[in-house]
Design a protein around this motif. Structure first.
Motif, PDB file in Angstrom:
ATOM      1  N   LEU A   1       0.799  -1.231   0.000  1.00  0.00           N
ATOM      2  CA  LEU A   1       0.000   0.000   0.000  1.00  0.00           C
ATOM      3  C   LEU A   1       0.830   1.278   0.000  1.00  0.00           C
ATOM      4  N   TYR A   2       2.146   1.194  -0.133  1.00  0.00           N
ATOM      5  CA  TYR A   2       2.933   2.420   0.020  1.00  0.00           C
ATOM      6  C   TYR A   2       2.677   3.428  -1.095  1.00  0.00           C
ATOM      7  N   LYS A   3       2.359   2.976  -2.299  1.00  0.00           N
ATOM      8  CA  LYS A   3       2.089   3.906  -3.394  1.00  0.00           C
ATOM      9  C   LYS A   3       0.795   4.680  -3.138  1.00  0.00           C
ATOM     10  N   GLU A   4      -0.277   3.953  -2.773  1.00  0.00           N
ATOM     11  CA  GLU A   4      -1.539   4.620  -2.469  1.00  0.00           C
ATOM     12  C   GLU A   4      -1.383   5.547  -1.256  1.00  0.00           C
ATOM     13  N   MET A   5      -0.601   5.088  -0.258  1.00  0.00           N
ATOM     14  CA  MET A   5      -0.393   5.919   0.922  1.00  0.00           C
ATOM     15  C   MET A   5       0.365   7.185   0.570  1.00  0.00           C
ATOM     16  N   ALA A   6       1.356   7.093  -0.308  1.00  0.00           N
ATOM     17  CA  ALA A   6       2.112   8.276  -0.727  1.00  0.00           C
ATOM     18  C   ALA A   6       1.222   9.259  -1.471  1.00  0.00           C
ATOM     19  N   ILE A   7       0.328   8.737  -2.328  1.00  0.00           N
ATOM     20  CA  ILE A   7      -0.594   9.618  -3.048  1.00  0.00           C
ATOM     21  C   ILE A   7      -1.537  10.316  -2.068  1.00  0.00           C
ATOM     22  N   PHE A   8      -2.074   9.562  -1.100  1.00  0.00           N
ATOM     23  CA  PHE A   8      -2.986  10.144  -0.118  1.00  0.00           C
ATOM     24  C   PHE A   8      -2.295  11.233   0.704  1.00  0.00           C
ATOM     25  N   VAL A   9      -1.090  10.941   1.193  1.00  0.00           N
ATOM     26  CA  VAL A   9      -0.359  11.922   1.998  1.00  0.00           C
ATOM     27  C   VAL A   9      -0.026  13.157   1.165  1.00  0.00           C
ATOM     28  N   GLY A  10       0.348  12.955  -0.099  1.00  0.00           N
ATOM     29  CA  GLY A  10       0.658  14.086  -0.962  1.00  0.00           C
ATOM     30  C   GLY A  10      -0.547  14.988  -1.186  1.00  0.00           C
ATOM     31  N   LEU A  11      -1.709  14.377  -1.444  1.00  0.00           N
ATOM     32  CA  LEU A  11      -2.918  15.174  -1.632  1.00  0.00           C
ATOM     33  C   LEU A  11      -3.318  15.895  -0.340  1.00  0.00           C
ATOM     34  N   TYR A  12      -3.181  15.197   0.783  1.00  0.00           N
ATOM     35  CA  TYR A  12      -3.537  15.822   2.068  1.00  0.00           C
ATOM     36  C   TYR A  12      -2.634  17.014   2.370  1.00  0.00           C
ATOM     37  N   VAL A  13      -1.351  16.849   2.158  1.00  0.00           N
ATOM     38  CA  VAL A  13      -0.407  17.933   2.424  1.00  0.00           C
ATOM     39  C   VAL A  13      -0.659  19.101   1.479  1.00  0.00           C
ATOM     40  N   SER A  14      -0.933  18.817   0.216  1.00  0.00           N
ATOM     41  CA  SER A  14      -1.186  19.898  -0.744  1.00  0.00           C
ATOM     42  C   SER A  14      -2.444  20.681  -0.380  1.00  0.00           C
ATOM     43  N   LEU A  15      -3.516  19.978   0.037  1.00  0.00           N
ATOM     44  CA  LEU A  15      -4.733  20.680   0.459  1.00  0.00           C
ATOM     45  C   LEU A  15      -4.501  21.489   1.730  1.00  0.00           C
ATOM     46  N   SER A  16      -3.728  20.927   2.669  1.00  0.00           N
ATOM     47  CA  SER A  16      -3.445  21.639   3.906  1.00  0.00           C
ATOM     48  C   SER A  16      -2.647  22.907   3.646  1.00  0.00           C
ATOM     49  N   ILE A  17      -1.636  22.827   2.800  1.00  0.00           N
ATOM     50  CA  ILE A  17      -0.825  24.009   2.482  1.00  0.00           C
ATOM     51  C   ILE A  17      -1.664  25.044   1.738  1.00  0.00           C
ATOM     52  N   THR A  18      -2.512  24.576   0.812  1.00  0.00           N
ATOM     53  CA  THR A  18      -3.370  25.500   0.075  1.00  0.00           C
ATOM     54  C   THR A  18      -4.322  26.226   1.020  1.00  0.00           C
ATOM     55  N   TYR A  19      -4.914  25.490   1.968  1.00  0.00           N
ATOM     56  CA  TYR A  19      -5.863  26.102   2.908  1.00  0.00           C
ATOM     57  C   TYR A  19      -5.178  27.130   3.813  1.00  0.00           C
ATOM     58  N   ARG A  20      -3.976  26.829   4.271  1.00  0.00           N
ATOM     59  CA  ARG A  20      -3.316  27.691   5.249  1.00  0.00           C
ATOM     60  C   ARG A  20      -2.606  28.907   4.623  1.00  0.00           C
ATOM     61  N   PHE A  21      -2.099  28.752   3.415  1.00  0.00           N
ATOM     62  CA  PHE A  21      -1.243  29.811   2.878  1.00  0.00           C
ATOM     63  C   PHE A  21      -1.745  30.418   1.560  1.00  0.00           C
ATOM     64  N   ALA A  22      -2.611  29.712   0.825  1.00  0.00           N
ATOM     65  CA  ALA A  22      -3.007  30.214  -0.494  1.00  0.00           C
ATOM     66  C   ALA A  22      -4.398  30.832  -0.509  1.00  0.00           C
ATOM     67  N   LEU A  23      -5.208  30.556   0.505  1.00  0.00           N
ATOM     68  CA  LEU A  23      -6.588  31.056   0.507  1.00  0.00           C
ATOM     69  C   LEU A  23      -6.723  32.248   1.455  1.00  0.00           C
ATOM     70  N   ASN A  24      -7.595  33.175   1.060  1.00  0.00           N
ATOM     71  CA  ASN A  24      -7.924  34.277   1.958  1.00  0.00           C
ATOM     72  C   ASN A  24      -9.067  33.857   2.885  1.00  0.00           C
ATOM     73  N   ASP A  25      -9.489  34.748   3.767  1.00  0.00           N
ATOM     74  CA  ASP A  25     -10.497  34.390   4.762  1.00  0.00           C
ATOM     75  C   ASP A  25     -11.829  33.957   4.143  1.00  0.00           C
ATOM     76  N   PRO A  26     -12.397  34.666   3.170  1.00  0.00           N
ATOM     77  CA  PRO A  26     -13.655  34.183   2.565  1.00  0.00           C
ATOM     78  C   PRO A  26     -13.517  32.822   1.894  1.00  0.00           C
ATOM     79  N   GLN A  27     -12.394  32.631   1.242  1.00  0.00           N
ATOM     80  CA  GLN A  27     -12.165  31.321   0.595  1.00  0.00           C
ATOM     81  C   GLN A  27     -11.998  30.214   1.629  1.00  0.00           C
ATOM     82  N   LYS A  28     -11.382  30.542   2.741  1.00  0.00           N
ATOM     83  CA  LYS A  28     -11.250  29.542   3.805  1.00  0.00           C
ATOM     84  C   LYS A  28     -12.623  29.157   4.356  1.00  0.00           C
ATOM     85  N   ARG A  29     -13.529  30.170   4.522  1.00  0.00           N
ATOM     86  CA  ARG A  29     -14.875  29.854   5.007  1.00  0.00           C
ATOM     87  C   ARG A  29     -15.599  28.942   4.022  1.00  0.00           C
ATOM     88  N   THR A  30     -15.434  29.210   2.739  1.00  0.00           N
ATOM     89  CA  THR A  30     -16.069  28.352   1.716  1.00  0.00           C
ATOM     90  C   THR A  30     -15.495  26.942   1.766  1.00  0.00           C
TER      91      THR A  30
END
Length: 227
Positions: free
Chosen positions: A32-61
């Protein structure tokens, strides 16, 4: 094919179980390491996008979308589906194990019903068991990587003593688009018929029992593995 670790845990040692969990071959990590790597990569990318790339209204959405998905995720019985899936996989694995063509029962029956203390009698019994093992090897070469590595060509099968050169030549003359594991079974039945004619199998009931066990072994067991 299932890889056994029974020899590694035969004796209880300090740290034996953690070392077993950290093995790589045939482990859940390797599976399962390939699927796990894909999952972790997507999770990290969404987390970084939410914390640093979105403004407050976008975060609420984004939070509303996350809450919406979480609300409807409760409608899917994930635990039930996983349990059902695991039970099916385990049942399939156990049926595959039970379908392995063990020749022990038929070999014991051959020793009981095929009589003769002379060289001819011993040769018939050994040849019949060899044909059974040959058929099992031909089947397992097609479904097991380990067996195929042990017998990559028919030359290796001959060198291991499962087949003679004369039998290999006869085997190669038969044309078939599918696996020819049934050829040694046919040889087994012909040799059993010769033993019956020579009186080494003393009655028809013993001959019928031999054929019934052979049919059950080759038809049910091997067919289950191939499918």
């Amino acid at each position: 094919m299932t890889k056994s670790y029974s020899l590694k845990v035969a004796n209880a040692r300090l740290g034996g179980f953690p070392r077993l969990l950290l093995r790589w071959k045939a482990s859940i990590y390797k599976l399962l390491y390939k699927e796990m790597a894909i999952f972790v990569g997507l999770y990290v990318s969404l987390s970084i996008t939410y914390r640093f790339a979105l403004n407050d209204p976008q975060k609420r959405t984004f939070e509303k979308i996350a809450m919406y998905c979480h609300q409807y995720s409760d409608l899917i019985p994930v635990s039930f589906l996983l349990g059902f899936y695991v039970s099916i996989i385990y049942a399939r694995w156990w049926n595959q194990y039970l379908s392995l063509p063990w020749p022990d029962r038929l070999a014991s029956l051959i020793g009981c019903v095929v009589h003769g203390a002379d060289d001819r009698g011993r040769l018939i019994r050994r040849t019949m068991v060899r044909y059974l093992n040959l058929s099992a090897v031909l089947v397992m070469r097609g479904v097991s990587t380990l067996v195929y590595k042990r017998f990559p060509t028919m030359t290796h099968v001959i060198d291991a003593g499962f087949m003679t050169i004369a039998e290999w030549k006869e085997y190669e003359t038969l044309e078939s688009a599918h696996s020819k594991f049934w050829v040694p079974v046919n040889w087994f039945c012909n040799l059993a018929g010769e033993a019956r004619q020579e009186g080494r199998i003393r009655d028809d009931f013993a001959f019928k029992s031999l054929m019934e066990v052979c049919r059950h072994l080759t038809h049910f067991k091997i067919t289950s593995i191939c499918t």
